[in-house]
Design a protein around this motif. Sequence first.
Motif, PDB file in Angstrom:
ATOM      1  N   SER A 258       0.845  -1.201   0.000  1.00 22.27           N
ATOM      2  CA  SER A 258       0.000   0.000   0.000  1.00 22.27           C
ATOM      3  C   SER A 258       0.874   1.242   0.000  1.00 22.27           C
ATOM      4  N   LYS A 263      -2.600   3.876  -3.677  1.00 15.43           N
ATOM      5  CA  LYS A 263      -2.202   2.892  -4.669  1.00 15.43           C
ATOM      6  C   LYS A 263      -1.954   1.562  -3.955  1.00 15.43           C
ATOM      7  N   TYR A 264      -2.528   0.502  -4.500  1.00 10.93           N
ATOM      8  CA  TYR A 264      -2.468  -0.787  -3.840  1.00 10.93           C
ATOM      9  C   TYR A 264      -2.123  -1.875  -4.854  1.00 10.93           C
ATOM     10  N   LYS A 265      -1.393  -2.884  -4.407  1.00 11.19           N
ATOM     11  CA  LYS A 265      -1.042  -3.971  -5.314  1.00 11.19           C
ATOM     12  C   LYS A 265      -0.668  -5.222  -4.528  1.00 11.19           C
ATOM     13  N   SER A 280       4.204  -7.983  -9.770  1.00 11.13           N
ATOM     14  CA  SER A 280       3.229  -7.097  -9.129  1.00 11.13           C
ATOM     15  C   SER A 280       1.908  -7.098  -9.887  1.00 11.13           C
ATOM     16  N   SER A 282      -1.848  -4.951  -9.727  1.00  5.61           N
ATOM     17  CA  SER A 282      -2.542  -3.821  -9.115  1.00  5.61           C
ATOM     18  C   SER A 282      -3.877  -4.256  -8.528  1.00  5.61           C
ATOM     19  N   THR A 318      -5.123  -8.268 -15.953  1.00  6.55           N
ATOM     20  CA  THR A 318      -5.735  -7.109 -15.282  1.00  6.55           C
ATOM     21  C   THR A 318      -7.206  -7.344 -14.991  1.00  6.55           C
TER      22      THR A 318
END
Length: 500
Positions: A258, A263-265, A280, A282, A318
């Motif tokens: 975080s 923005k988080y992933k 990574s 998202s 995605t």
Amino acid sequence: MIVWKHYDPCGKVHRKFATPHKVNDIHKISIMDRTVIKICRRHAGQELNAFCKCHGKVLCQKCISDFHSKCKNVQSIEKASEELKDGLALKSLQEINGKLDQIEKGVLCRFSQQNHKISEIETKLKTLQSDLDSNIETADHINYSSNQTHIFLMLHHLRPIQDANENDIAKTNQELESIQLNMIPANFTRKLTDLISSLEGTGYTDHSLLNETKLHVHGKISTEFITATKMQTLTPTKGFIFGACCFTEDNRIVLTESKWDSKYKLSIFDIKSGKTGRVSISLPEEPNQLCSFEKSRVLVTCKNKLPIVVVDVQSITTDRKYIRPCIDSLVGKDTCQHSECSFIFGKGFQIWVCIQCCIKGKDSTYICSINFEGEILKSIPLKTDISDMCMNFRSDSFIYTHKNRNEISEVSVIGENAVYYKNSDISNSCRIASDASGGVYVCEPNTNTLWKLRSGERNTVLTEKDGIASVSHVNFNNRTNELVLTSNGGECVYVYHVQN
């Protein structure tokens, strides 16, 4: 039933009670008859003649009318005894006895060294075999008994003895593994491993009818440390901090990351080769907790959100799928003001999720079994001050710590509650994880100490001297015995190999 010497005058008094007691000569009563209870302790004089499968309790008729009138699975003790007798697989006791005899013969092979340890194992095996011989004798009596009540109560008594024997088998296996391999002939090692595996897979105890409440208040604090060797230190992407963690089926580590600007992933680390590789993915919302599910998926709960994010960690696309738990069936339509999925666990094709909701101004918490469409299959109410939770896969229960009390609680999948651990040096908001043996790892935040609770003992695993501090998440990989700690406020993650 009162058991007394035939010439004692007390027997005359007991026969004159308003509800006369049955008095028998102690010399004519078997040990099993003296041990099992056939009269209801709650309702004097009432005979135990029924069994509630929902609560795992033996009942009298008064118990049924007073406390179990709404239970759907109350059956006569005769029917319950037949089911239990079939499920217990008494014949397998004789097979186990034969296998233990083979193990004993193998252990009696003289090695050039390790004689002291081998002697100890031999003694334990002889004791275990003696206990199993006694169980087989009891089983033979059960097979020839015509009294269904007597059969049921004897089987009910036999179960904890068998559980203890199973634990002894597992401990003996661990002790055998600790003997130096160069001191054991290769053919003997293979034979012994096969025997132990076969013994553990026998499954001669049937727990389906006897779901009793478990109370594990551990009081013994051991001074021995459990060895944990640091394997890796992982660092987050610049500007991010680590959060929740889990393991995939191919033993990769999945971590949430975080950033302050929302923005988080997910980051996936492969440390099998000794080289840490990062992939990574998202995330659309702030992650809360996560777990692996089936072979390639990770399920992620999000803070202040009900939908569960489904991420494919193999294809790494995605595209995102969502599971939305149907809480209308849980709390009713138009009554829930706020809801959130917090802790989540995957076991085979089962999904268990902790749902916290506010219903008409009152907070409520449930642990629910859901399917992939979000349909709630089962729900169990919990206390609302949960700090952290793990699933004990060995006992099919959930263990959780509290925000406002110095104890650790446990609830089974059939809704039975118990205190798992209570001690004055346990602070609020401990972080926890469990392993396949039923052991529970507890990270105490005030002292930065990681303990393991198992079999009535508490052992220290890591301390502040090992570098752990401000641990926010703990997870354990049962396949590799790897322990992951999100430490230092999310600035790093430590990966340890634990010697169980």
